[in-house]
Design a protein around this motif. Structure first.
Motif, PDB file in Angstrom:
ATOM      1  N   ILE A 176       0.850  -1.183   0.000  1.00 26.87           N
ATOM      2  CA  ILE A 176       0.000   0.000   0.000  1.00 26.87           C
ATOM      3  C   ILE A 176       0.894   1.245   0.000  1.00 26.87           C
ATOM      4  CG2 ILE A 176      -1.636   1.381   1.346  1.00 26.87           C
ATOM      5  CD1 ILE A 176      -2.732  -1.258   2.449  1.00 26.87           C
ATOM      6  N   PRO A 177       0.719   2.136  -0.976  1.00 29.62           N
ATOM      7  CA  PRO A 177       1.516   3.365  -0.965  1.00 29.62           C
ATOM      8  C   PRO A 177       1.162   4.213   0.260  1.00 29.62           C
ATOM      9  CG  PRO A 177       0.493   3.035  -3.106  1.00 29.62           C
ATOM     10  CD  PRO A 177      -0.125   2.042  -2.173  1.00 29.62           C
ATOM     11  N   VAL A 178       2.179   4.710   0.929  1.00 28.32           N
ATOM     12  CA  VAL A 178       1.977   5.539   2.111  1.00 28.32           C
ATOM     13  C   VAL A 178       2.548   6.927   1.838  1.00 28.32           C
ATOM     14  CG1 VAL A 178       2.508   5.848   4.552  1.00 28.32           C
ATOM     15  CG2 VAL A 178       2.053   3.555   3.670  1.00 28.32           C
ATOM     16  N   ILE A 179       1.709   7.921   2.011  1.00 29.25           N
ATOM     17  CA  ILE A 179       2.083   9.314   1.817  1.00 29.25           C
ATOM     18  C   ILE A 179       2.116   9.970   3.184  1.00 29.25           C
ATOM     19  CG2 ILE A 179       1.428  11.500   0.757  1.00 29.25           C
ATOM     20  CD1 ILE A 179      -0.263   9.635  -1.206  1.00 29.25           C
ATOM     21  N   ILE A 180       3.240  10.545   3.531  1.00 30.19           N
ATOM     22  CA  ILE A 180       3.380  11.232   4.812  1.00 30.19           C
ATOM     23  C   ILE A 180       3.038  12.706   4.612  1.00 30.19           C
ATOM     24  CG2 ILE A 180       4.970  11.865   6.676  1.00 30.19           C
ATOM     25  CD1 ILE A 180       4.422   8.806   6.424  1.00 30.19           C
TER      26      ILE A 180
END
Length: 80
Positions: free
Chosen positions: A19-23
């Motif tokens: 799952i792509p995680v964007i901070i």
């Protein structure tokens, strides 16, 4: 739980690892940015100061991750 711990939990779970995680953070220091990428973040964005800026950033993220970027298909698991 803080963002780093949440990121570590997501990326350590085989079912969620891709799952792509964007901070989104108020911080802009290199140590924090490097730590997030080392922990598996796919993008790090400093939160815009204004609400309008935040809406613009979210629209850009949506366009990139859901319209431009190609992501691997999730394998469907048989029901248990």
């Amino acid at each position: 739980i803080d963002g780093h711990k949440t990121l570590q939990m997501i990326k350590s779970d085989p079912d969620h690892k891709q799952i792509p995680v964007i901070i989104l953070s108020t911080k802009k220091n290199e140590k924090d940015i490097s730590a997030c990428f080392s922990e598996g973040a796919n993008s790090y964005i400093q939160k815009p100061v204004t609400f309008e800026g935040l809406i613009g950033a979210i629209k850009t993220l949506k366009e990139f991750w859901f319209e431009i970027s190609l992501l691997p298909k999730q394998e469907e698991k048989p029901p248990v």
